[in-house]
Design a protein around this motif. Structure first.
Motif, mmCIF file in Angstrom:
data_model
loop_
_atom_site.group_PDB
_atom_site.id
_atom_site.type_symbol
_atom_site.label_atom_id
_atom_site.label_comp_id
_atom_site.label_asym_id
_atom_site.label_seq_id
_atom_site.Cartn_x
_atom_site.Cartn_y
_atom_site.Cartn_z
ATOM 1 N N PRO A 74 0.302 3.378 5.433
ATOM 2 C CA PRO A 74 0.894 2.877 4.187
ATOM 3 C C PRO A 74 2.264 2.244 4.441
ATOM 4 O O PRO A 74 2.999 2.642 5.348
ATOM 5 N N ASP A 75 2.587 1.247 3.633
ATOM 6 C CA ASP A 75 3.926 0.651 3.714
ATOM 7 C C ASP A 75 4.980 1.655 3.289
ATOM 8 O O ASP A 75 6.112 1.651 3.802
ATOM 9 N N SER A 83 -3.344 9.930 1.527
ATOM 10 C CA SER A 83 -3.722 8.975 2.561
ATOM 11 C C SER A 83 -3.955 9.727 3.876
ATOM 12 O O SER A 83 -4.339 10.894 3.865
ATOM 13 N N LEU A 130 0.866 -1.170 0.000
ATOM 14 C CA LEU A 130 0.000 0.000 0.000
ATOM 15 C C LEU A 130 0.909 1.227 0.000
ATOM 16 O O LEU A 130 1.684 1.431 0.942
ATOM 17 N N ILE A 131 0.829 2.010 -1.056
ATOM 18 C CA ILE A 131 1.744 3.137 -1.260
ATOM 19 C C ILE A 131 0.938 4.427 -1.340
ATOM 20 O O ILE A 131 0.024 4.550 -2.161
ATOM 21 N N ALA A 132 1.242 5.376 -0.479
ATOM 22 C CA ALA A 132 0.572 6.670 -0.494
ATOM 23 C C ALA A 132 1.407 7.680 -1.262
ATOM 24 O O ALA A 132 2.638 7.654 -1.205
ATOM 25 N N LEU A 148 -9.453 1.907 2.499
ATOM 26 C CA LEU A 148 -8.683 0.679 2.698
ATOM 27 C C LEU A 148 -9.572 -0.547 2.531
ATOM 28 O O LEU A 148 -9.183 -1.526 1.881
ATOM 29 N N GLU A 178 -2.458 5.000 -3.112
ATOM 30 C CA GLU A 178 -3.505 5.778 -2.465
ATOM 31 C C GLU A 178 -3.182 7.258 -2.652
ATOM 32 O O GLU A 178 -2.242 7.783 -2.054
ATOM 33 N N THR A 192 5.263 5.902 1.905
ATOM 34 C CA THR A 192 4.638 7.186 1.589
ATOM 35 C C THR A 192 5.615 8.013 0.761
ATOM 36 O O THR A 192 6.715 8.310 1.222
#
Length: 266
Positions: A161-162, A123, A15-17, A105, A120, A164
């Motif tokens: 997020p993993d 975020s 999950l990347i913001a 999410l 995302e 950002t």
């Protein structure tokens, strides 16, 4: 309370913001990077599906009649057209914005579970930065502490997020792009708010270098920026651990692969 995920192999994608003030080129640079990823053959650790781009607040109007859009519509109505969704009740607005991010999410858990990377657009960091500024308009130090506290609160009910990616620039350049794109002139107060948000994003990113990667458009051109986003996306796929719902505690199952794993509150 922040949850530290267990670091064993999980089937999920990252999950990347993508964060930053309006006008820095978040959507443009992300799409440019993703277009290049589409042209590359997937490696053994990457699924065939292209990354999913989840639109930020400003790109979502009327696109999907769901709970997230309904909450966002209520904020737009209450803010009477303010581009930063400011309706005069910043704490109540904060909880609604964070509820939207939890909803977002929920809508992509299935995609993440099958290994797809999800971007995302804006975020929880955006909510933390903007609402902290509204709560402490003339106190940068207090705004930073409040932004960190809001992120900590957000992490108690959804994973952060993993990765950002903060895209930043001279605030005046971003304001000029925004005005040209939207064909309207920001009033001085709105331009000042954008400048303060730009500074707070950068200060917040410096407090968590493990999660943030920063692209400064004052020193990085478009080609380099897209290349960095591609490289960070590829590296974010490796070493992903399981993630449990923060409130479930040790022994809960991963929300993505359903494996049971201990988690340690940090």
């Amino acid at each position: 309370m922040t949850i530290t995920p267990v670091r064993h192999a999980c089937t999920r994608g990252p999950l990347i913001a993508v964060e930053g003030i309006t006008g820095v080129g978040k959507t443009y640079l992300t799409r440019r990077a993703l277009d290049a990823l589409d042209d590359q053959a997937p490696d053994e650790n990457a699924p065939d599906a292209e990354p999913l781009l989840l639109d930020g607040f400003s790109q979502r109007a009327g696109k999907r009649p769901d709970l997230g859009e309904a909450l966002l519509g209520a904020l737009r109505e209450a803010s009477a057209g303010d581009p930063f969704l400011r309706g005069g009740t910043p704490l109540a607005e904060t909880w609604l914005l964070l509820a939207i991010k939890r909803y977002d999410l929920d809508t992509v858990i299935a995609e993440l579970s099958r290994g797809r990377a999800v971007f995302e657009g804006r975020s929880v960091d955006t909510t933390a930065v903007c609402q902290a500024l509204l709560l402490h308009p003339d106190n940068p130090g207090a705004a930073l502490e409040t932004a960190k506290a809001l992120l900590d609160f957000a992490s108690s009910y959804r994973p952060l997020p993993d990765l950002t990616i903060l895209i930043t620039d001279d605030a005046r350049a971003a304001i000029a792009r925004t005005q040209q794109r939207d064909q309207r002139v920001l009033i001085p107060e709105q331009a000042r708010f954008m400048g303060e948000a730009c500074a707070l994003y950068e200060r917040l990113a410096s407090t968590d270098p493990a999660r943030y990667r920063v692209i400064d458009r004052r020193t990085v051109d478009e080609h380099q920026a897209a290349g960095l986003i591609r490289a960070w996306t590829q590296s974010a796929r490796s070493g992903l651990g399981c993630v449990c719902e923060p409130w479930q505690g040790p022994g809960a199952r991963c929300i993505y692969c359903d494996r049971r794993a201990d988690v340690t509150p940090a």
